[in-house]
Design a protein around this motif. Structure first.
Motif, PDB file in Angstrom:
ATOM      1  N   ARG A   1       0.573  -1.402  -0.068  1.00 51.85           N
ATOM      2  CA  ARG A   1       0.340  -0.044   0.299  1.00 51.85           C
ATOM      3  C   ARG A   1       0.671   1.204  -0.097  1.00 51.85           C
ATOM      4  O   ARG A   1       0.508   1.741  -0.839  1.00 51.85           O
ATOM      5  CB  ARG A   1      -1.527   0.484   1.448  1.00 51.85           C
ATOM      6  CG  ARG A   1      -1.885   1.416   1.768  1.00 51.85           C
ATOM      7  CD  ARG A   1      -2.375   1.415   2.433  1.00 51.85           C
ATOM      8  NE  ARG A   1      -1.502   1.380   3.457  1.00 51.85           N
ATOM      9  CZ  ARG A   1      -2.124   1.595   4.965  1.00 51.85           C
ATOM     10  NH1 ARG A   1      -3.630   1.196   5.167  1.00 51.85           N
ATOM     11  NH2 ARG A   1      -1.847   0.763   6.332  1.00 51.85           N
ATOM     12  N   THR A   2       1.600   1.109   1.002  1.00 47.10           N
ATOM     13  CA  THR A   2       2.830   2.569   0.211  1.00 47.10           C
ATOM     14  C   THR A   2       3.580   2.659  -0.510  1.00 47.10           C
ATOM     15  O   THR A   2       3.128   4.063  -1.081  1.00 47.10           O
ATOM     16  CB  THR A   2       3.287   2.361   2.258  1.00 47.10           C
ATOM     17  OG1 THR A   2       3.009   2.489   3.084  1.00 47.10           O
ATOM     18  CG2 THR A   2       4.708   3.675   1.911  1.00 47.10           C
TER      19      THR A   2
ATOM     20  N   TYR B   1       2.922   6.139  -3.109  1.00 49.64           N
ATOM     21  CA  TYR B   1       4.085   6.906  -3.963  1.00 49.64           C
ATOM     22  C   TYR B   1       4.126   7.046  -5.297  1.00 49.64           C
ATOM     23  O   TYR B   1       4.316   7.738  -5.853  1.00 49.64           O
ATOM     24  CB  TYR B   1       5.708   6.597  -2.503  1.00 49.64           C
ATOM     25  CG  TYR B   1       6.015   6.292  -1.119  1.00 49.64           C
ATOM     26  CD1 TYR B   1       6.062   8.210  -1.600  1.00 49.64           C
ATOM     27  CD2 TYR B   1       6.410   6.370  -0.705  1.00 49.64           C
ATOM     28  CE1 TYR B   1       6.771   9.065  -0.395  1.00 49.64           C
ATOM     29  CE2 TYR B   1       6.658   6.860   0.506  1.00 49.64           C
ATOM     30  CZ  TYR B   1       6.080   8.170   0.720  1.00 49.64           C
ATOM     31  OH  TYR B   1       7.110   8.268   2.094  1.00 49.64           O
ATOM     32  N   LEU B   2       4.219   5.704  -5.734  1.00 54.74           N
ATOM     33  CA  LEU B   2       4.169   5.506  -7.232  1.00 54.74           C
ATOM     34  C   LEU B   2       2.951   6.221  -7.703  1.00 54.74           C
ATOM     35  O   LEU B   2       3.107   6.051  -9.020  1.00 54.74           O
ATOM     36  CB  LEU B   2       3.988   3.961  -7.550  1.00 54.74           C
ATOM     37  CG  LEU B   2       4.798   3.391  -9.388  1.00 54.74           C
ATOM     38  CD1 LEU B   2       5.677   3.866  -9.380  1.00 54.74           C
ATOM     39  CD2 LEU B   2       4.444   2.064  -9.585  1.00 54.74           C
ATOM     40  N   PHE B   3       1.931   5.915  -7.196  1.00 56.47           N
ATOM     41  CA  PHE B   3       0.294   6.681  -7.692  1.00 56.47           C
ATOM     42  C   PHE B   3       0.586   7.581  -8.182  1.00 56.47           C
ATOM     43  O   PHE B   3       0.480   8.779  -9.387  1.00 56.47           O
ATOM     44  CB  PHE B   3      -0.496   6.483  -6.713  1.00 56.47           C
ATOM     45  CG  PHE B   3      -2.248   7.060  -7.265  1.00 56.47           C
ATOM     46  CD1 PHE B   3      -2.504   6.583  -8.186  1.00 56.47           C
ATOM     47  CD2 PHE B   3      -2.315   8.071  -6.664  1.00 56.47           C
ATOM     48  CE1 PHE B   3      -4.301   8.074  -8.379  1.00 56.47           C
ATOM     49  CE2 PHE B   3      -3.217   9.206  -6.331  1.00 56.47           C
ATOM     50  CZ  PHE B   3      -4.261   8.983  -7.473  1.00 56.47           C
TER      51      PHE B   3
ATOM     52  N   PHE C   1      -1.071  11.695   3.091  1.00 54.10           N
ATOM     53  CA  PHE C   1      -0.768  10.912   2.982  1.00 54.10           C
ATOM     54  C   PHE C   1       1.066  10.457   3.443  1.00 54.10           C
ATOM     55  O   PHE C   1       1.246   9.668   4.311  1.00 54.10           O
ATOM     56  CB  PHE C   1      -0.253   9.862   1.842  1.00 54.10           C
ATOM     57  CG  PHE C   1       0.739   9.510   1.314  1.00 54.10           C
ATOM     58  CD1 PHE C   1       0.577   7.573   1.961  1.00 54.10           C
ATOM     59  CD2 PHE C   1       1.492   9.403   0.740  1.00 54.10           C
ATOM     60  CE1 PHE C   1       1.380   7.031   1.460  1.00 54.10           C
ATOM     61  CE2 PHE C   1       2.501   8.376   0.306  1.00 54.10           C
ATOM     62  CZ  PHE C   1       2.559   7.184   0.676  1.00 54.10           C
ATOM     63  N   LEU C   2       2.220  11.547   3.678  1.00 51.55           N
ATOM     64  CA  LEU C   2       3.421  10.915   4.123  1.00 51.55           C
ATOM     65  C   LEU C   2       3.289  11.429   5.511  1.00 51.55           C
ATOM     66  O   LEU C   2       4.315  10.556   6.919  1.00 51.55           O
ATOM     67  CB  LEU C   2       4.056  12.554   3.338  1.00 51.55           C
ATOM     68  CG  LEU C   2       4.949  11.842   2.371  1.00 51.55           C
ATOM     69  CD1 LEU C   2       5.493  13.494   1.681  1.00 51.55           C
ATOM     70  CD2 LEU C   2       5.382  10.909   1.654  1.00 51.55           C
TER      71      LEU C   2
ATOM     72  N   ILE D   1      13.635   4.016  -7.615  1.00 54.79           N
ATOM     73  CA  ILE D   1      14.834   5.136  -6.890  1.00 54.79           C
ATOM     74  C   ILE D   1      14.156   4.975  -5.639  1.00 54.79           C
ATOM     75  O   ILE D   1      14.314   4.743  -4.545  1.00 54.79           O
ATOM     76  CB  ILE D   1      15.087   6.079  -7.512  1.00 54.79           C
ATOM     77  CG1 ILE D   1      15.688   6.322  -8.854  1.00 54.79           C
ATOM     78  CG2 ILE D   1      15.438   7.605  -6.023  1.00 54.79           C
ATOM     79  CD1 ILE D   1      15.824   7.615  -9.333  1.00 54.79           C
ATOM     80  N   ILE D   2      12.598   4.668  -5.416  1.00 48.03           N
ATOM     81  CA  ILE D   2      11.940   4.959  -4.104  1.00 48.03           C
ATOM     82  C   ILE D   2      12.348   3.452  -4.120  1.00 48.03           C
ATOM     83  O   ILE D   2      11.992   3.721  -2.382  1.00 48.03           O
ATOM     84  CB  ILE D   2      10.355   5.067  -4.598  1.00 48.03           C
ATOM     85  CG1 ILE D   2      10.585   6.619  -5.598  1.00 48.03           C
ATOM     86  CG2 ILE D   2       9.237   5.618  -3.098  1.00 48.03           C
ATOM     87  CD1 ILE D   2       8.967   7.003  -5.730  1.00 48.03           C
ATOM     88  N   SER D   3      11.804   2.560  -4.759  1.00 50.16           N
ATOM     89  CA  SER D   3      11.859   1.556  -3.983  1.00 50.16           C
ATOM     90  C   SER D   3      13.641   1.119  -3.613  1.00 50.16           C
ATOM     91  O   SER D   3      13.401   0.675  -2.628  1.00 50.16           O
ATOM     92  CB  SER D   3      11.519   0.323  -5.491  1.00 50.16           C
ATOM     93  OG  SER D   3      11.875  -1.400  -4.419  1.00 50.16           O
ATOM     94  N   ALA D   4      14.628   1.394  -4.187  1.00 54.81           N
ATOM     95  CA  ALA D   4      16.136   1.704  -3.699  1.00 54.81           C
ATOM     96  C   ALA D   4      15.258   2.254  -2.359  1.00 54.81           C
ATOM     97  O   ALA D   4      15.819   1.536  -1.003  1.00 54.81           O
ATOM     98  CB  ALA D   4      16.919   1.544  -4.261  1.00 54.81           C
TER      99      ALA D   4
END
Length: 487
Positions: free
Chosen positions: A176-177, A181-183, A229-230, A480-483
């Motif tokens: 979900r998180t 972010y990707l959304f 959200f953050l 990048i976000i995933s890393a």
């Protein structure tokens, strides 16, 4: 070594056969599972029982959720909810090409958090494509806006989340998180696509419209939602357990009141049913109901969320013949997702062939034992290499390539994630969800891409050329976000 070479050859051969469209993934995945297990030294009896037999049930939770999602999708199409949702929203945009594109993008995204399948795409497409065309938008941009909207909706689609949770054993909160972010990143890329491409076509003469009150208000709302959200997770940790229990009790009371309201509304509608084609405004909230329930209550409520959405739509659109419509939707909804269910069955067999069945109690699974050292040695595990390597390889999500989740993607994911590979399962989820945006929007082998290109009378590869730079950028940012989150 010969065993590993044989398994790799099976992967390559099956990938080529799918790429050349000699055999579909529905057949390739079970064949791959059988031959990988056979080459890996698994006895034939164990292959038939544990790989083919038990593998077919491995993803039962995911494909059961998909079946219920299909029911709601068909009901929204048959009841007129999806059509009214698009038409009502499009009326707000007027004849400004930018606002028409933006509204269509947002409405399509919301709808496809719940809708799915080619039938739904055709139904929505027959409405939105002429609307955008009527205000002078070129076919390439129309296709891009519609496809990116579909893809953004897919990011928040609970059916897709269930697959990642089942296959990679990733926590619901993690999916979900990252999806949220990707959304937001996808939405930013989509808006950039609309602005740049409309300016390139000289439909937008200048960027003065950015100072328009509507645009600034929309942007402010998106930023506000992003900031909420953050801070949401951090604020939640500040509340003591007693206060959290009070909030939970309030939520349960609100749910009971909501269900009571639906029951009363059903009785009222039964006495005074709506006329055919005249849907009340609250019926248009149907696609949002499952999303709100899943976000609020978690992964245990996936199926309930779709059932609640189905009955909310049934009650709020109640008219003569609604019960028959509901029954048709349940039956046709199940049959509409059979291709996806069959694919998940094949994926389950492949997972069992590589990892062994759950609860395997006869020693270490031979295929897993032989592949583990190889993938631990070759899979990039540092954040920099993870982003660089998979960003360069992300075009392999096209043409049923090895990073295409509806091809070999989940098989590759199983091999590169721990315990077989070196990557945490959450980072593999982030990888597939990021590069999946390239596949969902750009892939010329997608049936919906072919249909859209045919409707707009353009070559399907024109859509690929128009959208690929944006989607590749999105995939890289997602990596990048995933890393940053998982490595």
């Amino acid at each position: 070594m010969l065993t590993i070479a044989g398994i790799v050859i099976v992967f390559i051969v099956m990938a080529l056969l799918m790429f050349l469209r000699v055999i579909p993934a529905l057949i390739a995945l079970p064949l791959m599972a059988f031959f990988i297990a056979l080459i890996g030294g698994i006895p034939l009896d164990d292959i038939l029982v544990y790989v083919i037999g038990e593998g077919a049930f491995r993803l039962h939770q995911a494909y059961t959720i998909t079946i219920f999602g299909g029911m709601l999708s068909i009901f929204m199409q048959k009841s007129g909810i999806a059509e009214s949702f698009i038409r009502k929203g499009a009326e707000l945009a007027g004849d400004n090409p930018f606002y028409v594109s933006l509204i269509i993008l947002i409405l399509t995204s919301i709808l496809f958090t719940t809708l799915g399948g080619l039938g739904a795409i055709v139904m929505v497409g027959t409405i939105v494509l002429p609307i955008m065309s009527s205000v002078g938008i070129s076919p390439g941009i129309i296709a891009g806006v519609f496809l990116i909207g579909l893809s953004i909706g897919g990011i928040l689609n609970a059916q897709n989340w269930a697959l990642y949770i089942n296959i990679l054993n990733v926590q619901f909160e993690t999916v979900r998180t990252f999806a949220l972010y990707l959304f937001f990143v996808s939405l930013a890329v989509a808006i950039a696509f609309i602005i740049v491409e409309l300016k390139r076509d000289r439909i937008i003469k200048s960027f003065k419209f950015i100072l328009n009150f509507k645009f600034l208000l929309t942007l402010a709302l998106l930023i506000a939602f992003f900031l909420i959200f953050l801070t949401l997770g951090k604020v939640e940790r500040l509340f003591p357990d007693n206060l959290k229990n009070i909030f939970k009790l309030i939520g349960e009371i609100l749910l009971i009141l909501f269900l009571s309201y639906l029951f009363i509304k059903f009785i009222f509608n039964a006495i005074s049913p709506s006329h055919l084609g005249q849907l009340r405004w609250y019926a248009l909230l149907t696609p949002i109901v499952p999303l709100v329930i899943v976000f609020a209550l978690g992964s245990k409520y996936f199926i309930f969320a779709f059932v609640a959405g189905l009955f909310y739509g049934f009650i709020t659109t109640f008219r003569k013949g609604s019960l028959n419509l509901l029954m048709q939707s349940i039956i046709e909804g199940g049959s509409s997702v059979i291709p996806a269910v069959a694919l998940m069955i094949g994926i389950g067999m492949l997972l069992n062939a590589i990892l062994g069945p759950s609860g395997w109690g006869h020693g270490e699974w031979k295929v897993y034992a032989q592949l583990k050292p190889l993938f631990k040695a070759i899979v990039p595990s540092s954040p920099v290499l993870y982003v660089a390597v998979f960003s360069l390889l992300s075009p392999l999500a096209l043409y049923r390539g090895p990073l295409n989740v509806w091809g070999l993607g989940y098989g590759i994911a199983t091999l590169i994630s721990s315990p077989v590979g070196t990557l945490p399962p959450a980072s593999v989820m982030g990888l597939l969800l990021s590069v999946g945006q390239i596949q969902g929007v750009c892939d010329p082998t997608n049936t919906h891409n072919v249909w859209i290109a045919n409707e707009l009378k353009i070559d399907v590869n024109q859509i690929l050329r128009k959208t690929f730079p944006y989607m590749w950028s999105l995939a890289t940012v997602g990596l990048i976000i995933s890393a940053m989150m998982f490595l």
